[in-house]
Design a protein around this motif. Structure first.
Motif, PDB file in Angstrom:
ATOM      1  N   MET A  46       0.820  -1.205   0.000  1.00 36.51           N
ATOM      2  CA  MET A  46       0.000   0.000   0.000  1.00 36.51           C
ATOM      3  C   MET A  46       0.863   1.268   0.000  1.00 36.51           C
ATOM      4  N   ILE A  47       1.919   1.250   0.833  1.00 37.74           N
ATOM      5  CA  ILE A  47       2.760   2.450   0.927  1.00 37.74           C
ATOM      6  C   ILE A  47       3.480   2.704  -0.391  1.00 37.74           C
ATOM      7  N   THR A  48       3.767   1.646  -1.151  1.00 33.65           N
ATOM      8  CA  THR A  48       4.396   1.818  -2.462  1.00 33.65           C
ATOM      9  C   THR A  48       3.523   2.689  -3.350  1.00 33.65           C
ATOM     10  N   TYR A  49       2.235   2.396  -3.361  1.00 24.73           N
ATOM     11  CA  TYR A  49       1.307   3.161  -4.208  1.00 24.73           C
ATOM     12  C   TYR A  49       1.160   4.606  -3.732  1.00 24.73           C
ATOM     13  N   ILE A  50       1.204   4.803  -2.424  1.00 24.27           N
ATOM     14  CA  ILE A  50       1.124   6.174  -1.881  1.00 24.27           C
ATOM     15  C   ILE A  50       2.338   6.979  -2.308  1.00 24.27           C
ATOM     16  N   ILE A  51       3.518   6.381  -2.188  1.00 20.34           N
ATOM     17  CA  ILE A  51       4.746   7.083  -2.594  1.00 20.34           C
ATOM     18  C   ILE A  51       4.705   7.404  -4.082  1.00 20.34           C
ATOM     19  N   ILE A  52       4.266   6.452  -4.894  1.00 19.82           N
ATOM     20  CA  ILE A  52       4.163   6.690  -6.338  1.00 19.82           C
ATOM     21  C   ILE A  52       3.200   7.827  -6.624  1.00 19.82           C
ATOM     22  N   GLY A  53       2.046   7.822  -5.963  1.00 15.80           N
ATOM     23  CA  GLY A  53       1.047   8.871  -6.183  1.00 15.80           C
ATOM     24  C   GLY A  53       1.555  10.249  -5.798  1.00 15.80           C
ATOM     25  N   VAL A  54       2.162  10.354  -4.616  1.00 16.48           N
ATOM     26  CA  VAL A  54       2.679  11.645  -4.151  1.00 16.48           C
ATOM     27  C   VAL A  54       3.809  12.121  -5.065  1.00 16.48           C
ATOM     28  N   THR A  55       4.682  11.208  -5.461  1.00  9.01           N
ATOM     29  CA  THR A  55       5.799  11.557  -6.346  1.00  9.01           C
ATOM     30  C   THR A  55       5.289  12.050  -7.691  1.00  9.01           C
ATOM     31  N   ALA A  56       4.292  11.375  -8.235  1.00  4.94           N
ATOM     32  CA  ALA A  56       3.732  11.769  -9.531  1.00  4.94           C
ATOM     33  C   ALA A  56       3.117  13.164  -9.460  1.00  4.94           C
ATOM     34  N   ILE A  57       2.396  13.449  -8.388  1.00  3.47           N
ATOM     35  CA  ILE A  57       1.751  14.761  -8.236  1.00  3.47           C
ATOM     36  C   ILE A  57       2.788  15.868  -8.109  1.00  3.47           C
ATOM     37  N   ILE A  58       3.766  15.673  -7.217  1.00  2.00           N
ATOM     38  CA  ILE A  58       4.778  16.716  -6.998  1.00  2.00           C
ATOM     39  C   ILE A  58       5.623  16.912  -8.255  1.00  2.00           C
ATOM     40  N   SER A  59       6.002  15.813  -8.900  1.00  2.00           N
ATOM     41  CA  SER A  59       6.789  15.939 -10.134  1.00  2.00           C
ATOM     42  C   SER A  59       6.009  16.702 -11.186  1.00  2.00           C
ATOM     43  N   TYR A  60       4.736  16.388 -11.340  1.00  2.00           N
ATOM     44  CA  TYR A  60       3.895  17.077 -12.329  1.00  2.00           C
ATOM     45  C   TYR A  60       3.820  18.573 -12.036  1.00  2.00           C
ATOM     46  N   LEU A  61       3.644  18.918 -10.763  1.00  2.00           N
ATOM     47  CA  LEU A  61       3.594  20.341 -10.380  1.00  2.00           C
ATOM     48  C   LEU A  61       4.910  21.044 -10.714  1.00  2.00           C
ATOM     49  N   CYS A  62       6.010  20.332 -10.516  1.00  2.00           N
ATOM     50  CA  CYS A  62       7.329  20.928 -10.774  1.00  2.00           C
ATOM     51  C   CYS A  62       7.639  21.052 -12.264  1.00  2.00           C
ATOM     52  N   PHE A  63       6.987  20.240 -13.106  1.00  2.00           N
ATOM     53  CA  PHE A  63       7.215  20.345 -14.548  1.00  2.00           C
ATOM     54  C   PHE A  63       6.901  21.748 -15.054  1.00  2.00           C
ATOM     55  N   ASN A  64       5.918  22.384 -14.428  1.00  2.00           N
ATOM     56  CA  ASN A  64       5.459  23.705 -14.875  1.00  2.00           C
ATOM     57  C   ASN A  64       5.780  24.820 -13.887  1.00  2.00           C
ATOM     58  N   ASN A  65       6.617  24.507 -12.901  1.00  2.00           N
ATOM     59  CA  ASN A  65       6.916  25.502 -11.879  1.00  2.00           C
ATOM     60  C   ASN A  65       8.403  25.395 -11.500  1.00  2.00           C
ATOM     61  N   GLN A  66       9.229  26.172 -12.200  1.00  2.00           N
ATOM     62  CA  GLN A  66      10.671  26.106 -11.974  1.00  2.00           C
ATOM     63  C   GLN A  66      11.060  26.544 -10.564  1.00  2.00           C
ATOM     64  N   GLU A  67      10.328  27.474 -10.001  1.00  2.00           N
ATOM     65  CA  GLU A  67      10.631  27.935  -8.645  1.00  2.00           C
ATOM     66  C   GLU A  67      10.462  26.797  -7.644  1.00  2.00           C
ATOM     67  N   LEU A  68       9.361  26.064  -7.759  1.00  2.00           N
ATOM     68  CA  LEU A  68       9.129  24.927  -6.873  1.00  2.00           C
ATOM     69  C   LEU A  68      10.169  23.832  -7.130  1.00  2.00           C
ATOM     70  N   PHE A  69      10.484  23.609  -8.403  1.00  2.00           N
ATOM     71  CA  PHE A  69      11.493  22.619  -8.787  1.00  2.00           C
ATOM     72  C   PHE A  69      12.803  22.872  -8.042  1.00  2.00           C
ATOM     73  N   TYR A  70      13.284  24.108  -8.071  1.00  2.00           N
ATOM     74  CA  TYR A  70      14.568  24.427  -7.446  1.00  2.00           C
ATOM     75  C   TYR A  70      14.492  24.526  -5.925  1.00  2.00           C
ATOM     76  N   LYS A  71      13.305  24.723  -5.378  1.00  2.00           N
ATOM     77  CA  LYS A  71      13.150  24.708  -3.923  1.00  2.00           C
ATOM     78  C   LYS A  71      13.249  23.289  -3.369  1.00  2.00           C
ATOM     79  N   LEU A  72      12.859  22.314  -4.196  1.00  2.00           N
ATOM     80  CA  LEU A  72      12.840  20.925  -3.747  1.00  2.00           C
ATOM     81  C   LEU A  72      14.058  20.123  -4.201  1.00  2.00           C
ATOM     82  N   ALA A  73      14.734  20.580  -5.266  1.00  2.00           N
ATOM     83  CA  ALA A  73      15.879  19.849  -5.824  1.00  2.00           C
ATOM     84  C   ALA A  73      17.006  19.733  -4.796  1.00  2.00           C
ATOM     85  N   PHE A  74      17.831  18.709  -4.985  1.00  2.00           N
ATOM     86  CA  PHE A  74      18.992  18.530  -4.121  1.00  2.00           C
ATOM     87  C   PHE A  74      20.115  19.429  -4.605  1.00  2.00           C
TER      88      PHE A  74
END
Length: 197
Positions: free
Chosen positions: A1-29
């Protein structure tokens, strides 16, 4: 179950960052900002961000392929959800430590993706089932015990070669963590691993 939660959260955040460079660089390593500004959250948040759709799909498919198996195995062994989260996020952090030190004075170095965590999960699956089949390049079936060493050598070769946008260090150190982590939880698993031979 936790695998699917991680995949879902990752997909959402990644999608948001595709169109938001500011958020991308705030979260990037970014090791420089991580240390200088005490932004230690980046050791985790970068794993929820991906460079593009292909990067996201490949990582999440690989994680799904092995994560559900390891999650179930951890439940059977009594490690539970906390043990699985320790594998995933521990792999993410450990996989970043080399670059944290190497690039601590480089304000322009950024890294994203869950590859270190996914390498940890993949190599834990090899530890539990060394003769299980892994599809090399998604088509060539080879046993995990052969894939593992080849993968580690490849990571080191590509890291020394340089170039490209793939963090081979993260793959390598995540993989090593994935082999060691189960033994930290239960050292007697070494006997189970050796009994496969």
């Amino acid at each position: 179950m936790i695998t699917y939660i991680i995949i879902g959260v990752t997909a959402i955040i990644s999608y948001l960052c595709f169109n938001n460079q500011e958020l991308f660089y705030k979260l990037a390593f970014n090791p420089y900002r991580t240390i200088k500004n005490n932004e230690w959250h980046r050791l985790i948040t970068h794993g929820f961000v991906h460079a593009d759709t292909t990067h996201l799909l490949v990582n999440m498919f690989t994680f799904w392929s092995f994560g559900t198996y390891i999650e179930q195995g951890f439940e059977v062994l009594g490690f539970g959800t906390s043990g699985f989260l320790g594998l995933y996020f521990g792999g993410m952090i450990v996989a970043s430590l080399y670059d944290l030190i190497k690039h601590k004075n480089d304000p322009y170095y950024n890294s994203v993706g869950a590859s270190g965590a996914i390498s940890a999960v993949l190599f834990t699956s090899i530890f539990f089932n060394p003769f299980g089949t892994i599809l090399l390049f998604a088509i060539i079936p080879i046993p995990g015990i052969l894939f593992g060493p080849l993968y580690l050598v490849y990571c080191q070769y590509m890291n020394k070669k340089g170039g490209g946008n793939i963090n081979h260090n993260a793959h390598f150190y995540g993989a090593v963590y994935g082999i060691i982590y189960p033994l930290l939880l239960e050292p007697r698993l070494l006997y189970a691993f050796l009994s496969n031979f």
